[in-house]
Design an enzyme around this catalytic site. Structure first.
Site, mmCIF file in Angstrom:
data_model
loop_
_atom_site.group_PDB
_atom_site.id
_atom_site.type_symbol
_atom_site.label_atom_id
_atom_site.label_comp_id
_atom_site.label_asym_id
_atom_site.label_seq_id
_atom_site.Cartn_x
_atom_site.Cartn_y
_atom_site.Cartn_z
ATOM 1 N N HIS A 181 -90.744 44.682 40.505
ATOM 2 C CA HIS A 181 -91.698 45.046 39.715
ATOM 3 C C HIS A 181 -93.105 44.869 40.096
ATOM 4 O O HIS A 181 -94.093 45.535 40.030
ATOM 5 C CB HIS A 181 -91.541 44.877 38.030
ATOM 6 C CG HIS A 181 -90.140 45.876 37.636
ATOM 7 N ND1 HIS A 181 -89.333 45.314 36.564
ATOM 8 C CD2 HIS A 181 -89.602 46.923 38.213
ATOM 9 C CE1 HIS A 181 -88.427 46.012 36.464
ATOM 10 N NE2 HIS A 181 -88.532 47.115 37.413
ATOM 11 N N HIS B 239 -74.660 36.044 41.205
ATOM 12 C CA HIS B 239 -74.809 36.711 42.637
ATOM 13 C C HIS B 239 -76.554 36.901 42.567
ATOM 14 O O HIS B 239 -76.756 38.328 42.434
ATOM 15 C CB HIS B 239 -74.024 37.870 42.590
ATOM 16 C CG HIS B 239 -74.197 38.629 44.156
ATOM 17 N ND1 HIS B 239 -72.838 38.835 44.751
ATOM 18 C CD2 HIS B 239 -75.013 39.017 44.885
ATOM 19 C CE1 HIS B 239 -73.097 39.188 45.926
ATOM 20 N NE2 HIS B 239 -74.393 39.371 46.210
ATOM 21 N N GLU C 39 -73.195 32.895 48.061
ATOM 22 C CA GLU C 39 -73.875 32.827 49.171
ATOM 23 C C GLU C 39 -75.344 31.525 48.633
ATOM 24 O O GLU C 39 -76.245 32.270 48.864
ATOM 25 C CB GLU C 39 -74.427 33.789 49.702
ATOM 26 C CG GLU C 39 -73.429 34.953 50.195
ATOM 27 C CD GLU C 39 -73.926 36.308 51.118
ATOM 28 O OE1 GLU C 39 -75.396 36.201 51.342
ATOM 29 O OE2 GLU C 39 -73.141 36.938 51.811
ATOM 30 N N ASN D 21 -68.033 35.018 53.264
ATOM 31 C CA ASN D 21 -68.571 36.364 53.561
ATOM 32 C C ASN D 21 -69.173 36.174 54.894
ATOM 33 O O ASN D 21 -70.015 35.013 55.401
ATOM 34 C CB ASN D 21 -69.958 36.420 52.719
ATOM 35 C CG ASN D 21 -69.754 36.719 51.090
ATOM 36 O OD1 ASN D 21 -68.497 36.659 50.782
ATOM 37 N ND2 ASN D 21 -70.641 36.796 50.430
ATOM 38 N N GLU E 76 -66.411 39.088 51.449
ATOM 39 C CA GLU E 76 -67.276 40.112 51.987
ATOM 40 C C GLU E 76 -67.084 40.335 53.540
ATOM 41 O O GLU E 76 -67.412 39.166 54.385
ATOM 42 C CB GLU E 76 -68.818 39.826 51.521
ATOM 43 C CG GLU E 76 -69.313 40.050 50.229
ATOM 44 C CD GLU E 76 -70.639 39.849 49.688
ATOM 45 O OE1 GLU E 76 -71.699 40.165 50.971
ATOM 46 O OE2 GLU E 76 -71.114 39.523 48.984
HETATM 47 C C1 GBH Z 1 -74.282 39.554 51.488
HETATM 48 O O1 GBH Z 1 -75.261 38.920 51.944
HETATM 49 C C2 GBH Z 1 -74.695 39.846 50.054
HETATM 50 O O2 GBH Z 1 -73.669 38.912 49.263
HETATM 51 C C3 GBH Z 1 -74.544 41.067 49.480
HETATM 52 O O3 GBH Z 1 -75.126 41.277 48.212
HETATM 53 C C4 GBH Z 1 -75.309 41.897 50.480
HETATM 54 O O4 GBH Z 1 -75.358 43.294 50.036
HETATM 55 C C5 GBH Z 1 -74.475 41.946 51.580
HETATM 56 O O5 GBH Z 1 -74.450 40.711 52.153
HETATM 57 C C6 GBH Z 1 -75.197 42.916 53.024
HETATM 58 O O6 GBH Z 1 -76.262 42.526 53.155
HETATM 59 O O7 GBH Z 1 -83.295 41.110 57.530
HETATM 60 O O8 GBH Z 1 -82.799 39.832 59.518
HETATM 61 O O9 GBH Z 1 -84.046 39.087 57.604
HETATM 62 C C7 GBH Z 1 -75.339 38.821 53.418
HETATM 63 C C8 GBH Z 1 -76.863 38.602 53.322
HETATM 64 C C9 GBH Z 1 -78.887 39.578 53.333
HETATM 65 C C10 GBH Z 1 -77.678 38.800 55.394
HETATM 66 C C11 GBH Z 1 -79.867 40.462 54.136
HETATM 67 C C12 GBH Z 1 -79.064 39.440 56.117
HETATM 68 C C13 GBH Z 1 -81.092 40.136 56.188
HETATM 69 C C14 GBH Z 1 -81.642 39.369 57.301
HETATM 70 N N1 GBH Z 1 -77.610 39.458 54.192
HETATM 71 N N2 GBH Z 1 -79.922 39.452 55.475
HETATM 72 S S1 GBH Z 1 -82.999 39.752 58.055
#
Ligand code: GBH
Length: 551
Positions: A60, A143, A188, A332, A404
């Site tokens: 927001h 989460h 995580e 995950n 995951e």
């Molecule tokens: C999981 O985290 C989460 O638990 C879940 O909520 C999420 O929807 C799922 O994965 C898919 O992302 O753009 O290169 O900086 C995994 C963590 C979070 C890993 C976003 C990659 C982006 C990295 N992910 N992250 S970057």
């Protein structure tokens, strides 16, 4: 004839990298599941007195931090559509639904002085509905959606969070523990701590490298351990459930497999990503990994922090209290990086101090790896195999549940890339199981398209499509939903099962908004083209093969 058949199978195997001709079966009692998280799917961000979380505050106040400037105010509307959600879960033939509780829906201000009956009722109904269909709820207590009020006290960097989190956990165990038998405390922690406090990424996006992430983890580990002890002492006997934690990591592959430096970088990276949380809980000796303790202490001293390391120290008592506090290892994992060591001049320019600089590892990608709907997610099934084998060796064969794994695209219902991802990653899991790794379950991320954090609604992970342009948030199964349903039902992977869109899906597809539709068509066209060219190759090979045989 047999020879040419064999020749063709070998060719298919060579193309696919996997034995497509073979159906592979999982152990009898293998747990199949599908997952989601509260902020990503629920919406109803202030419905029935729900309090404000750090994600509500961030989206927001700084809409520009989200790629499409969207937010989770309504998202998939699961606050109202939980019955439909359960129907979808049921249609997948999974035995488990993993979802998370929104702390501020249950305790709007974060503290136990104010409990929302509506919040309790929402989850209670959801749990009952799942049980009605024999689906086991697997509940994540946290989460990422911390109550904003607690953030104002420093969030996870303030040790006060430990008893407050314990109060919240006690309430949910009292309310739901009679029906929920599988719990994870935290999802995580690496992302919570480094991406929340170290860099400007996830809420609360402190962008304060090298210090608060270590405090955050210190408190998260203690909070986790306190909750597990409370569960074991006060609930577990009666409720007969299990409690673990979910840790995330990519596989860290040495850039050059023959280079000892790259192999050392790989090992160090795994200790920084996995060991930071897992070593205190799952190793025999407990505490942080030695390589982290040593490096951060030395660098802290060089950087003028004196004799007090930026990595806080546990007392002997605390080490003992945290060790062994998990009934299973929730993992995950989505992807893989190539790693090599940072040099002594820090020529990649990591900030000093920072987690990255402390770790001293540079992460890159192989340009040949197949992409997805997210730049960070490259498809490397072998990486998951390597990672679970590493965890198995490192922590002496803990029970691993893959909490995951999944892949993103940009929309549409003909998600054959997701089908391939699931088949190939599951095949890698099965390889590890056959090697003796103790993997007892697999949970796909995600049940449906939802608010993908910083990526907003641009990246889709769902087995079910959600029409975000319709106030009804209509859900439609994608091709992958059918395939995953088939996998769960048959307890096996069957590469030859590739259904096409049915009547219901075609109707839904026709109603999709133009952008989604065109993307769907584009990917559909691509997959059709691929199928055609493959058929042609196969045909030619058959002819050649038959010919050879007759000669
Ligand atoms: C999981 O985290 C989460 O638990 C879940 O909520 C999420 O929807 C799922 O994965 C898919 O992302 O753009 O290169 O900086 C995994 C963590 C979070 C890993 C976003 C990659 C982006 C990295 N992910 N992250 S970057």
């Amino acid at each position: 004839m047999r020879a040419s058949f064999k020749f063709i199978s070998v060719l298919i195997v060579a193309i696919h990298g996997d034995p497509v001709s073979k159906t592979r079966t999982f152990p009898q009692d293998f747990l199949w599941g599908v997952g989601s998280s509260a902020y990503q799917i629920e919406g109803g961000w202030n419905a029935d007195n729900k309090g404000e979380s750090i994600w509500d505050r961030m989206v927001h106040t700084y809409p520009d931090k989200i790629v499409d400037q969207s937010n989770g105010d309504i998202t998939s509307d699961s606050y109202h559509q939980w019955r439909r959600d359960v129907q979808m879960v049921k249609d997948l033939h999974v035995s488990t639904y993993r979802f998370s509780l929104s702390w501020t829906r249950i305790m709007p201000g974060g503290y136990m002085n104010h409990v929302s009956t509506a919040g309790i009722k929402y989850y209670s109904n959801l749990i009952d509905e799942l049980l009605r269909y024999n689906i086991t709820p697997m509940v994540t207590i946290y989460h990422w959606d911390l109550p904003q009020r607690l953030q104002e006290l420093g969030g996870w960097t303030n040790p006060e969070i430990i008893p407050i989190f314990k109060d919240y956990a006690r309430l949910v165990l009292e309310m739901f523990g009679d029906r929920v038998k599988t719990w994870t405390t935290l999802n995580e922690p690496w992302h919570v701590c480094e991406y929340g406090y170290g860099v400007d990424y996830m809420a609360p996006s402190y962008d304060f490298p090298g210090i608060p992430a270590y405090l955050c983890t210190h408190n998260m580990l203690k909070a986790h351990a306190e909750v597990v002890h409370m569960y074991r002492e006060q609930f577990q006997k009666r409720q007969r459930g299990r409690m673990g934690i979910t840790i995330d990591s990519s596989w860290m592959q040495p850039k050059d497999a023959n280079s000892p430096e790259d192999r050392e970088a790989s090992e160090r990276a795994l200790q920084f990503y996995v060991g930071w949380f897992a070593h205190p809980i799952f190793s025999k000796e407990g505490n942080y990994p030695k390589v982290m303790i040593d490096r951060i202490r030395n660098l802290s001293r060089e950087q003028g922090f004196g004799s007090r390391s930026r990595l806080p120290e546990f007392t002997e008592e605390e080490v003992r209290r945290i060790r062994g506090t998990a009934d299973f290892f929730g993992l995950n994992s989505y992807t893989t990086y190539l790693v090599h060591p940072n040099d002594h001049n820090n020529s990649v320019n990591f900030r000093v101090p920072s987690f990255d600089h402390d770790m001293g590892v540079v992460q890159t990608r192989d340009p040949n790896w197949q992409g997805s709907g997210s730049t960070w997610l490259k498809v490397v099934p072998k990486g998951l195999y390597n990672l679970i084998r590493w965890i198995h060796r490192e922590y002496d064969g803990p029970e691993i549940i893959i909490t995951e794994n999944g892949v993103s695209d940009r929309g549409g219902l003909e998600d054959y890339a997701r089908v391939d991802y699931l088949n190939s990653y599951l095949s890698a899991v099965l390889d590890a199981i056959e090697d003796g790794v103790n993997v007892s379950g697999y949970i796909v991320w995600s049940l449906m398209d939802s608010f993908e954090w910083k990526a907003g609604f641009t990246e889709k992970f769902g087995l079910y499509h959600v029409d975000f342009n319709s106030p009804k948030r209509t859900r439609t199964p994608k091709i992958s939903a059918k395939v995953y349903g088939h996998i769960c039902k048959s307890n096996s992977i069957d590469w030859s099962y590739r259904p096409v869109l049915d009547e219901q899906q075609l109707v839904a597809m026709a109603q999709l908004p133009a952008d989604d539709d065109s993307l769907a068509k584009a990917s559909g066209a691509a997959s059709t083209a691929t199928i055609w060219s493959w058929s042609l190759v196969l045909l030619m090979v058959t002819l050649v093969g038959l010919n050879t045989w007759h000669c």
